[in-house]
Design a protein around this motif. Structure first.
Motif, PDB file in Angstrom:
ATOM      1  N   ASP A   1       0.808  -1.215   0.000  1.00 28.12           N
ATOM      2  CA  ASP A   1       0.000   0.000   0.000  1.00 28.12           C
ATOM      3  C   ASP A   1       0.849   1.277   0.000  1.00 28.12           C
ATOM      4  O   ASP A   1       0.306   2.373  -0.024  1.00 28.12           O
ATOM      5  CB  ASP A   1      -0.928   0.019   1.213  1.00 28.12           C
ATOM      6  N   GLY A   2       2.167   1.132   0.074  1.00 30.13           N
ATOM      7  CA  GLY A   2       3.037   2.297   0.080  1.00 30.13           C
ATOM      8  C   GLY A   2       3.307   2.859   1.462  1.00 30.13           C
ATOM      9  O   GLY A   2       3.829   3.959   1.594  1.00 30.13           O
ATOM     10  N   LYS A   3       2.973   2.108   2.497  1.00 29.65           N
ATOM     11  CA  LYS A   3       3.250   2.534   3.877  1.00 29.65           C
ATOM     12  C   LYS A   3       4.573   1.929   4.324  1.00 29.65           C
ATOM     13  O   LYS A   3       4.846   0.756   4.084  1.00 29.65           O
ATOM     14  CB  LYS A   3       2.140   2.067   4.827  1.00 29.65           C
ATOM     15  N   ALA A   4       5.372   2.733   5.002  1.00 31.30           N
ATOM     16  CA  ALA A   4       6.668   2.252   5.492  1.00 31.30           C
ATOM     17  C   ALA A   4       6.446   1.189   6.563  1.00 31.30           C
ATOM     18  O   ALA A   4       5.638   1.382   7.475  1.00 31.30           O
ATOM     19  CB  ALA A   4       7.483   3.405   6.048  1.00 31.30           C
TER      20      ALA A   4
ATOM     21  N   LYS B   1       2.647   9.206  -0.892  1.00 30.27           N
ATOM     22  CA  LYS B   1       2.277   8.018  -1.660  1.00 30.27           C
ATOM     23  C   LYS B   1       3.268   7.838  -2.811  1.00 30.27           C
ATOM     24  O   LYS B   1       3.835   8.807  -3.307  1.00 30.27           O
ATOM     25  CB  LYS B   1       0.867   8.179  -2.247  1.00 30.27           C
ATOM     26  N   PRO B   2       3.460   6.595  -3.258  1.00 31.11           N
ATOM     27  CA  PRO B   2       4.344   6.383  -4.412  1.00 31.11           C
ATOM     28  C   PRO B   2       3.742   7.013  -5.669  1.00 31.11           C
ATOM     29  O   PRO B   2       2.526   7.058  -5.823  1.00 31.11           O
ATOM     30  CB  PRO B   2       4.431   4.863  -4.536  1.00 31.11           C
ATOM     31  N   LYS B   3       4.599   7.501  -6.545  1.00 28.41           N
ATOM     32  CA  LYS B   3       4.113   8.112  -7.787  1.00 28.41           C
ATOM     33  C   LYS B   3       3.564   7.044  -8.730  1.00 28.41           C
ATOM     34  O   LYS B   3       2.678   7.312  -9.524  1.00 28.41           O
ATOM     35  CB  LYS B   3       5.230   8.897  -8.450  1.00 28.41           C
ATOM     36  N   ALA B   4       4.125   5.841  -8.659  1.00 32.96           N
ATOM     37  CA  ALA B   4       3.621   4.705  -9.442  1.00 32.96           C
ATOM     38  C   ALA B   4       3.374   3.555  -8.477  1.00 32.96           C
ATOM     39  O   ALA B   4       4.187   3.292  -7.594  1.00 32.96           O
ATOM     40  CB  ALA B   4       4.634   4.305 -10.514  1.00 32.96           C
ATOM     41  N   SER B   5       2.264   2.869  -8.664  1.00 30.77           N
ATOM     42  CA  SER B   5       1.926   1.780  -7.742  1.00 30.77           C
ATOM     43  C   SER B   5       2.811   0.557  -7.986  1.00 30.77           C
ATOM     44  O   SER B   5       3.389   0.386  -9.054  1.00 30.77           O
ATOM     45  CB  SER B   5       0.459   1.388  -7.914  1.00 30.77           C
ATOM     46  N   VAL B   6       2.880  -0.301  -6.980  1.00 25.83           N
ATOM     47  CA  VAL B   6       3.648  -1.534  -7.078  1.00 25.83           C
ATOM     48  C   VAL B   6       3.084  -2.400  -8.208  1.00 25.83           C
ATOM     49  O   VAL B   6       3.827  -3.003  -8.981  1.00 25.83           O
ATOM     50  CB  VAL B   6       3.640  -2.299  -5.742  1.00 25.83           C
ATOM     51  N   GLY B   7       1.760  -2.446  -8.321  1.00 25.37           N
ATOM     52  CA  GLY B   7       1.125  -3.222  -9.376  1.00 25.37           C
ATOM     53  C   GLY B   7       1.523  -2.755 -10.760  1.00 25.37           C
ATOM     54  O   GLY B   7       1.809  -3.564 -11.649  1.00 25.37           O
TER      55      GLY B   7
END
Length: 155
Positions: free
Chosen positions: A42-45, A128-134
């Motif tokens: 989810d982009g959480k550390a 939040k990440p600029k691009a998702s992991v997916g």
């Protein structure tokens, strides 16, 4: 023509490595001593470490750049999804050289995305990440599937 395209990829990839180093060095002094070093989907550390970890991505990016450049200069030492013959060698080597440069570019963008998130998250826990992991995984896996299909066309 193919040499021009390969040179353009090489310049882009070198530029991405240089930009990764620039981004890291530019932000190093302002980082807190404890920074996020790992993120969940989810982009959480979910793991933190010393700010020296900020150099991990540029070091890995540089090492990957060097390895990929070596492999593309010696394509005969690589594995291919099809058997290499006299008639398909040139096409297969070209496909491999283009694909490896493309793959390196994607990986370097993933490293830049992660580095950017580490830096921004160190100051703002809502970053939040600029691009998702997916999106990142799909781009790499999709590229692998496409290159295997293309390589199969030039048996």
């Amino acid at each position: 023509m193919k040499e021009v395209a390969l040179t353009i990829f090489d310049c882009i990839n070198f530029g991405l490595v240089a930009f990764l180093w620039w981004l890291t060095i530019k932000n190093y002094k302002t980082l807190p001593q404890r920074i996020p070093v790992h993120f969940d989907l989810d982009g959480k550390a979910d793991n933190f470490g010393n700010k020296a970890y900020i150099f991990l991505m540029p070091v890995l990016g540089t090492l990957l750049y060097l390895v990929f450049m070596y492999i593309t200069r010696h394509p005969e030492s690589s594995n291919f999804p099809v058997e290499i013959t006299e008639s398909n060698q040139e096409a297969q080597f070209l496909i491999m050289m283009i694909f490896l440069r493309w793959l390196l570019m994607l990986v370097l963008f993933i490293f830049l995305n992660s580095q950017d998130l580490m830096i921004r998250y160190a100051f703002d826990e809502n970053a939040k990440p600029k691009a998702s992991v997916g999106t990142m995984l799909f781009s790499v896996l999709g590229s692998v599937i496409v290159v295997v299909i293309i390589a199969a066309q030039f048996k």
